[in-house]
Design an enzyme around this catalytic site. Structure first.
Site, mmCIF file in Angstrom:
data_model
loop_
_atom_site.group_PDB
_atom_site.id
_atom_site.type_symbol
_atom_site.label_atom_id
_atom_site.label_comp_id
_atom_site.label_asym_id
_atom_site.label_seq_id
_atom_site.Cartn_x
_atom_site.Cartn_y
_atom_site.Cartn_z
ATOM 1 N N ARG A 17 0.611 -0.972 -0.067
ATOM 2 C CA ARG A 17 0.125 -0.123 -0.301
ATOM 3 C C ARG A 17 0.316 0.969 -0.275
ATOM 4 O O ARG A 17 0.480 2.194 -0.427
ATOM 5 C CB ARG A 17 -0.549 0.127 1.097
ATOM 6 C CG ARG A 17 -1.715 1.049 1.069
ATOM 7 C CD ARG A 17 -3.020 1.207 2.688
ATOM 8 N NE ARG A 17 -4.476 2.020 2.227
ATOM 9 C CZ ARG A 17 -4.526 3.065 2.713
ATOM 10 N NH1 ARG A 17 -3.482 3.023 4.079
ATOM 11 N NH2 ARG A 17 -5.801 3.996 3.069
ATOM 12 N N ILE A 41 -7.252 7.408 -1.011
ATOM 13 C CA ILE A 41 -6.981 6.195 -0.738
ATOM 14 C C ILE A 41 -7.597 6.009 0.020
ATOM 15 O O ILE A 41 -7.736 6.211 1.685
ATOM 16 C CB ILE A 41 -5.975 5.538 -1.348
ATOM 17 C CG1 ILE A 41 -5.547 4.457 -1.464
ATOM 18 C CG2 ILE A 41 -4.917 6.172 0.609
ATOM 19 C CD1 ILE A 41 -3.544 3.569 -1.899
ATOM 20 N N SER A 42 -8.669 4.611 0.076
ATOM 21 C CA SER A 42 -10.086 4.068 1.167
ATOM 22 C C SER A 42 -8.856 3.284 2.301
ATOM 23 O O SER A 42 -8.053 3.028 2.125
ATOM 24 C CB SER A 42 -10.558 3.477 0.497
ATOM 25 O OG SER A 42 -11.015 3.380 -0.733
ATOM 26 N N GLN A 43 -9.807 3.417 3.402
ATOM 27 C CA GLN A 43 -9.032 3.192 4.227
ATOM 28 C C GLN A 43 -8.925 1.057 4.775
ATOM 29 O O GLN A 43 -9.468 0.588 3.501
ATOM 30 C CB GLN A 43 -9.534 3.158 5.440
ATOM 31 C CG GLN A 43 -9.798 2.357 7.081
ATOM 32 C CD GLN A 43 -11.265 2.627 7.581
ATOM 33 O OE1 GLN A 43 -12.128 3.345 7.414
ATOM 34 N NE2 GLN A 43 -10.998 2.452 9.082
ATOM 35 N N PRO A 44 -8.069 0.304 4.456
ATOM 36 C CA PRO A 44 -7.379 -1.027 4.329
ATOM 37 C C PRO A 44 -8.613 -1.418 4.235
ATOM 38 O O PRO A 44 -9.289 -2.933 3.727
ATOM 39 C CB PRO A 44 -6.509 -1.028 4.625
ATOM 40 C CG PRO A 44 -5.498 -0.201 5.637
ATOM 41 C CD PRO A 44 -6.506 1.007 5.450
#
Ligand code: SAH
Length: 227
Positions: free
Chosen positions: A37, A63-66
């Protein structure tokens, strides 16, 4: 300062943010352990790449939260051979995960600059089963349909019908639906000529802008014009 151990941080992320919250699909966990990431965020953000949060990637996008990414992927129940349409490439992080989990991925991004940068990151990781296109993904890709999976990474005011019709039989789609401040993730599963819609968890995504998304607001002038 010692160099950051990104591999260790990524393994901790999978254990503490995903497994601890009941993400259990082995293929999803493997993909999340594999894709770096930190390579998809700006250099000054790399130290935060494995934090439990979304991060800015420029051009007012994130970028979205994992955990949200892993949750969406688990809901899609990949078998490994799917043809996937992704709408909103952003950094390309989710695209890289999709390349690990599916057969072929086409990803559409409206910002040329983000699409190019994402393409470079994916090349570096030797993702060969992906194409990135620049344009309004809210209309889908009727000429390339049907898709076994459609993932929309930006919030739509309602489920675009045009995307529902581009799903294959038993195809599934996941997308955030709501207003610009908060939404619910919704999962759509097609069975022939009917579609089953399920509302999942509450989320906050950046808006899907385009024909079947929100209308783009004109840029406000930064300086008032003098009379
Ligand atoms: N999943 C991505 C996050 C994407 S953020 C990641 O892992 O980084 C949402 C993205 O959707 C933004 O890059 C935004 O530019 C894009 N987007 C918004 N509306 C779009 C549209 N109509 N077509 C294609 N991309 C769109």
């Amino acid at each position: 300062m010692p160099p950051l151990d990104f591999d260790a941080a990524r393994n901790r992320m999978v254990r503490d943010q995903l497994e601890a919250r009941n993400i259990s699909d082995p293929a999803v966990l493997r993909a999340m352990r594999t894709v770096p990431r930190h390579q998809f965020v700006p250099t000054e953000m790399q130290q935060y790449a494995y934090n439990d949060s979304a991060l800015p990637i420029g051009l007012e996008q994130t970028i979205s939260q994992p955990y949200i990414v892993a949750y969406m992927l688990e809901q899609l129940a990949f078998t490994g051979s799917e043809d996937v349409l992704e709408i909103g490439t952003g950094s390309g992080y989710l695209t890289a995960l999709l390349c690990e989990l599916a057969g072929h991925v086409i990803s559409v991004e409206r910002h040329q600059q983000l699409a190019e940068r994402a393409g470079q990151h994916l090349d570096k990781l030797n993702c060969s089963n992906v194409e990135i296109l620049v344009g309004d993904g809210s209309q889908g890709l009727p000429d390339m349909a049907p898709f076994d999976v459609i993932v929309v990474s930006a919030a739509a005011p309602s489920i675009p019908r045009v995307l529902m019709t581009q799903l294959s039989d038993q195809g599934r789609m996941i997308l955030p639906v709501g207003d610009q401040d908060r939404q619910y993730l919704e999962k759509v599963v097609r069975a022939g000529s009917s579609w089953h819609v399920e509302q999942l968890m509450q989320v906050v995504f950046v808006p899907l802008l385009g024909k079947h998304g929100f209308i783009e607001q004109p840029q406000k002038h930064k300086h008032k014009r003098r009379a």
